[in-house]
Enzyme design. Structure first.
Site, PDB file in Angstrom:
ATOM      1  N   ASP A 120       0.811  -1.226   0.000  1.00 56.41           N
ATOM      2  CA  ASP A 120       0.000   0.000   0.000  1.00 56.41           C
ATOM      3  C   ASP A 120       0.841   1.272   0.000  1.00 56.41           C
ATOM      4  OD1 ASP A 120      -2.579  -1.094  -0.090  1.00 56.41           O
ATOM      5  OD2 ASP A 120      -2.456  -1.634   2.023  1.00 56.41           O
ATOM      6  N   ASP A 178      -6.633  -4.261  -5.513  1.00 55.51           N
ATOM      7  CA  ASP A 178      -6.305  -2.922  -5.011  1.00 55.51           C
ATOM      8  C   ASP A 178      -4.878  -2.506  -5.398  1.00 55.51           C
ATOM      9  OD1 ASP A 178      -7.891  -4.702  -3.502  1.00 55.51           O
ATOM     10  OD2 ASP A 178      -7.938  -3.381  -1.774  1.00 55.51           O
TER      11      ASP A 178
HETATM   12  N1  GLY Z   1      -7.135  -1.580   0.053  1.00 54.65           N
HETATM   13  C1  GLY Z   1      -8.146  -1.963   0.928  1.00 54.65           C
HETATM   14  C2  GLY Z   1      -9.519  -1.545   0.572  1.00 54.65           C
HETATM   15  O1  GLY Z   1      -9.851  -1.113  -0.504  1.00 54.65           O
HETATM   16  O2  GLY Z   1     -10.338  -1.680   1.449  1.00 54.65           O
END
Ligand code: GLY
Length: 404
Positions: A120, A178
């Site tokens: 992330d 994601d």
């Molecule tokens: N990256 C985690 C979400 O979209 O909840």
């Protein structure tokens, strides 16, 4: 020319002028509403920034079940969104107080440029320092983008051809949809440094994801598990969706946004086609509500008696605005119409909080993780971030300013 033909032409011209004038008036009214909302957002986010400024290392993320403010630190994937929100509002307002807070909260992410234990890092660094660098040219921010790209590449495995998501368990290699969002950091770092490695990693990840994450109808799985020794797909599952075979709305939103940004950076028509297919899945879905803000999962069997996800609506809106720049006029018009409806819906009292109950967050009604019963029907910092991004993008379009 015969007189009835003259009359027909005259009527046609009058009609055309009226339609143009109406659409100009419509655009002006929409722009003025966006500006009103952004002015409101500036006030709200300054209040939010003030309320957390004396809590070092903290960022606002949501509200708890009692309605109290929940803060996160840099261990949360969401920590870059609040600084990013402040940078967007600085871009709009040129307000020095907002800029001061954008810097203050960005500085709280100082150590994250070296973090290799999360995929992330793209969200964290690009939303904060990426926007900060774009708007100020601060070379300290630029260095952080470059260092973070190095850190992200540590998670790339040439055997699987993708960047690993979570560090859980031996022998499994989870990749979530994601993760497409983190590629923006790599493309930017490649341009800044001239190091093609970042770009190659991004492209390889995008290609592997395109091959393995999507179903025939262009919807996507949330998580694909790989064997890190062979690169084979071991399983396809969900973590935050309704079921392994369902279409989790935010996942579809990340996929759409991800392939639009890949097309922006590479001009590879394969990515554009993928983005169009994903947009088609979302926009033609029979369970996409009238206001175009999706339920949290397109396949929740309780629809319509289940929650919306405003964050997914905001991400889709922003992505559609960009996608409209790359497609023929009629298709662009369709994407912009939907993006506009989404912005209008989110800006209505149904979603936008105009009172104190939302504790200075803008949007209500997002879902973090329904299966975990965490952050259900709440404000979320990333819903606000992409909502502001969508409005700022639309504003630029109407004003004839380039998006990037
Ligand atoms: N990256 C985690 C979400 O979209 O909840």
């Amino acid at each position: 020319m015969r007189s009835n033909m003259r009359i027909t032409i005259l009527l046609w011209i009058t009609g055309f002028i009226t339609v143009c004038a109406q659409s100009q008036t419509g655009s002006k009214a929409f722009l003025s509403n966006i500006d009103k909302t952004l002015d409101f957002a500036v006030k709200q986010e300054i209040k939010m920034a003030k309320s957390v400024k004396d809590k070092p290392g903290k960022f606002p993320v949501t509200l708890d079940k009692k309605g109290d403010l929940v803060l996160c630190d840099t261990t949360s994937w969401t920590c870059g969104f609040f600084p990013g929100t402040l940078w967007y509002l600085y871009e709009y307002s040129k307000n020095d107080e907002i800029k001061k807070y954008a810097r203050l909260y960005s500085d709280r992410l100082e150590g994250m440029q070296y973090t290799t234990n999360t995929h992330d890092i793209g969200f964290i660094i690009y939303c904060s320092y990426g926007n900060g660098y774009r708007l100020t040219g601060d070379t300290g921010y630029r260095t952080k983008i470059e260092k973070a790209a190095e850190a992200l590449c540590v998670r790339f495995n040439p055997v699987t051809g993708c960047i690993k998501s979570w560090d859980r368990g031996e022998g499994i290699y989870p990749v979530i949809i994601d993760n497409m969002m983190n590629l923006e950091l790599l493309f930017e770092a490649s341009k800044l440094t001239g190091n093609n490695k970042f770009r190659e990693v991004a492209i390889t990840h995008a290609n592997t994801t395109l091959k393995n994450h999507f179903r025939d109808d262009a919807s996507c799985y949330h998580v694909v598990f790989y064997d890190p020794k062979t690169g084979d797909v071991v399983a396809r599952k969900t973590r935050q969706g309704f079921a392994d075979e369902s279409a989790w709305s935010r996942g579809q939103a990340w996929a759409l946004y991800g392939y639009v940004l890949c097309y922006r950076e590479t001009k590879d028509p394969v990515y554009l086609r993928q983005a169009q297919k994903i947009a088609g899945f979302i926009l033609n879905h029979p369970r996409l509500p009238e206001d175009k803000v999706p339920y949290w999962d397109f396949d929740d069997t309780k629809i319509p008696n289940t929650e919306r996800d405003a964050s997914a609506g905001a991400i889709i809106s922003s992505a559609l605005i960009e996608l409209s720049q790359y497609v023929p006029e009629a298709e662009a018009k369709k994407y912009l119409e939907i993006a506009k409806i989404q912005i209008e819906s989110l800006s209505s009292p149904a979603y936008l909080a105009q009172d104190a109950s939302n504790k200075n967050f803008l949007l209500r009604h997002s879902v973090g993780s329904m299966p975990d019963n965490i952050e259900v029907d709440v404000p979320l910092s990333y819903a606000d971030y992409y909502y502001l991004e969508a409005m700022i993008r639309y504003r630029k379009l109407i004003s004839g300013v380039s998006l990037f």
